[in-house]
Design a protein around this motif. Structure first.
Motif, PDB file in Angstrom:
ATOM      1  N   ASP A  82      15.783   8.563   2.008  1.00  0.00           N
ATOM      2  CA  ASP A  82      14.901   7.860   1.036  1.00  0.00           C
ATOM      3  C   ASP A  82      14.431   6.658   1.161  1.00  0.00           C
ATOM      4  O   ASP A  82      15.654   6.166   1.477  1.00  0.00           O
ATOM      5  CB  ASP A  82      15.192   7.928  -0.078  1.00  0.00           C
ATOM      6  CG  ASP A  82      16.063   9.152  -0.626  1.00  0.00           C
ATOM      7  OD1 ASP A  82      14.822  10.085  -1.531  1.00  0.00           O
ATOM      8  OD2 ASP A  82      17.110  10.232  -0.488  1.00  0.00           O
ATOM      9  N   VAL A  83      13.555   6.240   1.364  1.00  0.00           N
ATOM     10  CA  VAL A  83      12.716   4.836   1.386  1.00  0.00           C
ATOM     11  C   VAL A  83      12.022   4.192   0.316  1.00  0.00           C
ATOM     12  O   VAL A  83      11.244   4.977   0.195  1.00  0.00           O
ATOM     13  CB  VAL A  83      12.147   4.936   3.140  1.00  0.00           C
ATOM     14  CG1 VAL A  83      10.926   3.792   3.488  1.00  0.00           C
ATOM     15  CG2 VAL A  83      13.001   5.268   4.368  1.00  0.00           C
ATOM     16  N   VAL A  84      12.426   2.776   0.354  1.00  0.00           N
ATOM     17  CA  VAL A  84      11.328   1.837  -0.785  1.00  0.00           C
ATOM     18  C   VAL A  84      10.829   0.738   0.276  1.00  0.00           C
ATOM     19  O   VAL A  84      11.392   0.234   0.799  1.00  0.00           O
ATOM     20  CB  VAL A  84      12.182   1.249  -2.184  1.00  0.00           C
ATOM     21  CG1 VAL A  84      11.387   0.167  -2.599  1.00  0.00           C
ATOM     22  CG2 VAL A  84      13.218   2.291  -3.209  1.00  0.00           C
ATOM     23  N   THR A  85       9.806   0.804   0.073  1.00  0.00           N
ATOM     24  CA  THR A  85       8.471  -0.432   0.538  1.00  0.00           C
ATOM     25  C   THR A  85       8.288  -1.324  -0.178  1.00  0.00           C
ATOM     26  O   THR A  85       8.137  -0.702  -1.368  1.00  0.00           O
ATOM     27  CB  THR A  85       7.518   0.094   1.821  1.00  0.00           C
ATOM     28  OG1 THR A  85       8.219   0.863   2.583  1.00  0.00           O
ATOM     29  CG2 THR A  85       6.589  -0.928   1.941  1.00  0.00           C
ATOM     30  N   LEU A  86       9.150  -2.315  -0.233  1.00  0.00           N
ATOM     31  CA  LEU A  86       8.077  -3.706  -1.186  1.00  0.00           C
ATOM     32  C   LEU A  86       7.814  -4.719  -0.794  1.00  0.00           C
ATOM     33  O   LEU A  86       8.087  -5.543   0.487  1.00  0.00           O
ATOM     34  CB  LEU A  86       9.550  -4.382  -2.012  1.00  0.00           C
ATOM     35  CG  LEU A  86      10.276  -3.304  -2.552  1.00  0.00           C
ATOM     36  CD1 LEU A  86      11.416  -4.077  -2.927  1.00  0.00           C
ATOM     37  CD2 LEU A  86       9.726  -3.203  -3.627  1.00  0.00           C
ATOM     38  N   LEU A  87       5.782  -5.029   0.065  1.00  0.00           N
ATOM     39  CA  LEU A  87       5.465  -5.423   0.887  1.00  0.00           C
ATOM     40  C   LEU A  87       4.339  -6.131  -0.196  1.00  0.00           C
ATOM     41  O   LEU A  87       3.358  -5.827  -1.201  1.00  0.00           O
ATOM     42  CB  LEU A  87       5.170  -4.838   2.423  1.00  0.00           C
ATOM     43  CG  LEU A  87       5.921  -4.541   3.154  1.00  0.00           C
ATOM     44  CD1 LEU A  87       5.578  -3.530   4.121  1.00  0.00           C
ATOM     45  CD2 LEU A  87       7.321  -5.354   3.957  1.00  0.00           C
ATOM     46  N   ALA A  88       3.974  -6.904   1.018  1.00  0.00           N
ATOM     47  CA  ALA A  88       2.274  -7.698   0.371  1.00  0.00           C
ATOM     48  C   ALA A  88       1.048  -6.836   0.207  1.00  0.00           C
ATOM     49  O   ALA A  88       1.105  -5.492   0.813  1.00  0.00           O
ATOM     50  CB  ALA A  88       2.406  -9.056   1.011  1.00  0.00           C
ATOM     51  N   PRO A  89      -0.215  -6.783  -0.367  1.00  0.00           N
ATOM     52  CA  PRO A  89      -0.383  -5.502  -0.738  1.00  0.00           C
ATOM     53  C   PRO A  89      -1.521  -5.463   0.590  1.00  0.00           C
ATOM     54  O   PRO A  89      -1.887  -4.604   0.884  1.00  0.00           O
ATOM     55  CB  PRO A  89      -2.302  -5.796  -1.879  1.00  0.00           C
ATOM     56  CG  PRO A  89      -0.743  -6.927  -2.908  1.00  0.00           C
ATOM     57  CD  PRO A  89       0.315  -7.495  -2.084  1.00  0.00           C
ATOM     58  N   ASP A  90      -0.890  -6.498   1.302  1.00  0.00           N
ATOM     59  CA  ASP A  90      -2.174  -6.057   2.832  1.00  0.00           C
ATOM     60  C   ASP A  90      -1.713  -6.680   3.884  1.00  0.00           C
ATOM     61  O   ASP A  90      -1.727  -6.494   5.070  1.00  0.00           O
ATOM     62  CB  ASP A  90      -2.775  -7.527   2.858  1.00  0.00           C
ATOM     63  CG  ASP A  90      -1.849  -9.209   2.610  1.00  0.00           C
ATOM     64  OD1 ASP A  90      -0.790  -8.864   2.759  1.00  0.00           O
ATOM     65  OD2 ASP A  90      -2.966 -10.263   3.611  1.00  0.00           O
ATOM     66  N   THR A  91      -0.421  -5.781   3.656  1.00  0.00           N
ATOM     67  CA  THR A  91       0.369  -5.484   4.350  1.00  0.00           C
ATOM     68  C   THR A  91       1.109  -3.740   4.602  1.00  0.00           C
ATOM     69  O   THR A  91       2.029  -3.270   3.958  1.00  0.00           O
ATOM     70  CB  THR A  91       2.198  -6.254   4.614  1.00  0.00           C
ATOM     71  OG1 THR A  91       2.242  -7.531   4.339  1.00  0.00           O
ATOM     72  CG2 THR A  91       2.794  -6.169   6.380  1.00  0.00           C
ATOM     73  N   PRO A  92      -0.128  -3.171   5.325  1.00  0.00           N
ATOM     74  CA  PRO A  92       0.130  -2.003   5.377  1.00  0.00           C
ATOM     75  C   PRO A  92       1.418  -1.582   6.225  1.00  0.00           C
ATOM     76  O   PRO A  92       2.067  -2.181   6.867  1.00  0.00           O
ATOM     77  CB  PRO A  92      -1.052  -1.259   6.043  1.00  0.00           C
ATOM     78  CG  PRO A  92      -1.286  -2.653   6.798  1.00  0.00           C
ATOM     79  CD  PRO A  92      -1.238  -3.411   5.797  1.00  0.00           C
TER      80      PRO A  92
END
Length: 167
Positions: free
Chosen positions: A21-31
């Motif tokens: 299980d992974v949660v990714t929290l990045l800026a909108p322009d960081t795929p």
């Protein structure tokens, strides 16, 4: 167990700990692609900037993001570790890990949980807006926000060192 790390360490730590299980929290322009070994259904991707108030040209975290994060945590079976990451592993990811600690240890004082976070990561500087939104969604009456304000800003770092929190 929750593993918190920067983007640069995600695949290595997924492999090392068997996180599914992974949660990714990045800026909108960081795929960001789903790590190998993780099902796309168990990879929550939330895209917003690491800011604590509205700022023109940026996307701040909002109540819907907090609700999605909380819902994902609630759906976690806890049979395998969960990995939570942001760009640097310092602000957005530590806020999410603190939210999970508060959810899964409801009888523990928020100040104690914030102190555990600080002990696990001297550089942790949880994003205040994420914590505030989750505090409201969880009905904590400002206790979560006051706790992270009390521990204050973490030590300066370019990138946080990976750490774990036991739940």
């Amino acid at each position: 167990m929750i593993i918190v790390c920067p983007l640069s360490q995600v695949q290595k730590l997924v492999d090392e700990h068997g996180a599914r299980d992974v949660v990714t929290l990045l800026a909108p322009d960081t795929p960001h692609e789903t790590p190998k070994g993780v099902s796309p259904e168990r990879h929550l991707k939330l895209f917003f900037h690491d800011i604590v108030q509205e700022l023109e040209g940026h996307r701040a975290p909002n109540a819907a993001d907090a609700a999605e994060l909380i819902g994902f945590f609630r759906s976690w079976t806890r049979k395998t570790p969960m990995l939570v990451h942001c760009w640097a592993g310092i602000s957005r990811s530590t806020a999410a890990a603190f939210v999970a600690s508060c959810m899964f240890r409801p009888g523990t004082d928020e100040m104690e949980l914030a102190a555990e976070l600080r002990a696990a990561s001297p550089s942790a500087t949880p994003n205040r807006l994420i914590v505030s939104l989750a505090d409201e969604a969880l009905g904590r009456q400002g206790r979560m926000l006051r706790a992270i304000e009390k521990i204050g800003r973490g030590a300066d770092a370019f990138e946080g060192k990976p750490f774990t929190l036991k739940l």
